[in-house]
Write a protein that holds these residues in place. Sequence first.
Motif, PDB file in Angstrom:
ATOM      1  N   THR A 141     -60.956  32.034  -2.628  1.00 30.78           N
ATOM      2  CA  THR A 141     -60.474  33.295  -3.206  1.00 30.78           C
ATOM      3  C   THR A 141     -61.646  34.036  -3.827  1.00 30.78           C
ATOM      4  OG1 THR A 141     -58.318  32.299  -3.667  1.00 30.78           O
ATOM      5  CG2 THR A 141     -58.876  34.343  -4.823  1.00 30.78           C
ATOM      6  N   PRO A 165     -59.252  29.871   2.519  1.00 25.76           N
ATOM      7  CA  PRO A 165     -60.301  28.880   2.300  1.00 25.76           C
ATOM      8  C   PRO A 165     -60.974  29.032   0.945  1.00 25.76           C
ATOM      9  CG  PRO A 165     -61.036  30.543   3.858  1.00 25.76           C
ATOM     10  CD  PRO A 165     -59.583  30.795   3.623  1.00 25.76           C
ATOM     11  N   ALA A 171     -54.207  21.280   5.384  1.00 25.35           N
ATOM     12  CA  ALA A 171     -54.394  22.619   4.852  1.00 25.35           C
ATOM     13  C   ALA A 171     -54.634  22.553   3.345  1.00 25.35           C
ATOM     14  CB  ALA A 171     -53.185  23.482   5.162  1.00 25.35           C
ATOM     15  N   GLY A 172     -55.650  23.260   2.855  1.00 28.38           N
ATOM     16  CA  GLY A 172     -55.986  23.260   1.441  1.00 28.38           C
ATOM     17  C   GLY A 172     -56.899  22.134   1.020  1.00 28.38           C
ATOM     18  N   GLU A 173     -57.275  21.233   1.934  1.00 24.11           N
ATOM     19  CA  GLU A 173     -58.175  20.126   1.604  1.00 24.11           C
ATOM     20  C   GLU A 173     -59.629  20.617   1.623  1.00 24.11           C
ATOM     21  OE1 GLU A 173     -59.231  15.580   3.172  1.00 24.11           O
ATOM     22  OE2 GLU A 173     -57.571  16.745   4.044  1.00 24.11           O
ATOM     23  N   LYS A 222     -61.932  25.304   1.399  1.00 21.57           N
ATOM     24  CA  LYS A 222     -60.758  24.536   1.818  1.00 21.57           C
ATOM     25  C   LYS A 222     -60.372  24.872   3.251  1.00 21.57           C
ATOM     26  CE  LYS A 222     -59.093  24.664  -2.963  1.00 21.57           C
ATOM     27  NZ  LYS A 222     -57.994  25.086  -3.861  1.00 21.57           N
ATOM     28  N   ALA A 266     -58.146  26.026   6.254  1.00 19.94           N
ATOM     29  CA  ALA A 266     -57.104  27.047   6.338  1.00 19.94           C
ATOM     30  C   ALA A 266     -55.803  26.481   6.888  1.00 19.94           C
ATOM     31  CB  ALA A 266     -57.580  28.211   7.207  1.00 19.94           C
ATOM     32  N   SER A 289     -53.783  28.992   4.807  1.00 22.79           N
ATOM     33  CA  SER A 289     -54.158  28.875   3.404  1.00 22.79           C
ATOM     34  C   SER A 289     -55.538  29.486   3.225  1.00 22.79           C
ATOM     35  CB  SER A 289     -54.170  27.402   2.990  1.00 22.79           C
ATOM     36  OG  SER A 289     -54.636  27.261   1.660  1.00 22.79           O
TER      37      SER A 289
END
Length: 300
Positions: free
Chosen positions: A187, A185, A262-264, A214, A216, A183
């Motif tokens: 954008t 981290p 992931a994404g946290e 975030k 990965a 994911s």
Amino acid sequence: MATTGERLKQWWDRTRKRLQNTYRFIIMNNDTFEEVGSYRLTLMNVYVAASTIVVLVAILVVLAIAFTPIRRYVPGYGQGGDGRREVERLYREVDGLREQLNAQREYSESIKRVLIGDYETAEEVESQQLEVGADTLAEVERSPEEEQLRQELELQEVGQAARQGKNVSFSPGDVPLEQMFFSPPVTGEISAIFMPDKKHYGVDVLAPKNTAIKAAMDGFIFFADWTLETGNTIGIQHANNTITFYKHNSSLLKKSGSYVKAGEAVAIIGNTGTLTDGPHLHFELWHKGKPVDPTEYIKF
């Protein structure tokens, strides 16, 4: 003139008479002079009674030392076998603690080298392998520091997963990175690409102020602290012998030892440390102890 033998005999006769002389020991009331008790004694009886008391006290002391824990405090006494076993047990514990301390020191040094960029690139390792004979290639595939780091990270992950009751698989690393899902981290625009020849082992990604950084992938945070060059830094250990670093953050949202999905969110983008000239995220992706280009696996 008496000889020495005669003088000794005379002294012994006088002493024997004194010992056989009878004395009366009377106990009286000091106020009324009333006689409370009266006892007939000789010096011989007194000597016998005193000797008996001394012998009894000596016997009691010997028994106390021989059959009570007091013997442990007597130098040179006690149960030698138990003392030796205790010393051996303590020695084994100290030796085990020494090994753990050395392993922890090597682990910390390895993490420090990763954070400040003081490590060998894949190109440098390959050039060194070419210089070594073909018969020694198997010996230089992994450095002791890398092997120690891998073992420490795997043990730490398994132990933390067991304590937290999470079913996380940390396999030996047979899955290619192309088959793993990462994911992004953050954008944004990439301002500095992956340049291992210049010791830039990651990518710099620009993003707005206060943007959340975030994770990965799922993993355990093994490093969450501040360093002089990289500022507030997060390091996450993932499955498949994969590590990610998130550097130059303004603040950290997680602590070392935490498990993240992931994404946290783990940090806030920032501009901390000496190796930075503006707010951005420096992101690094490591696989099997070597840095790889994150843009080949993640779309920022």
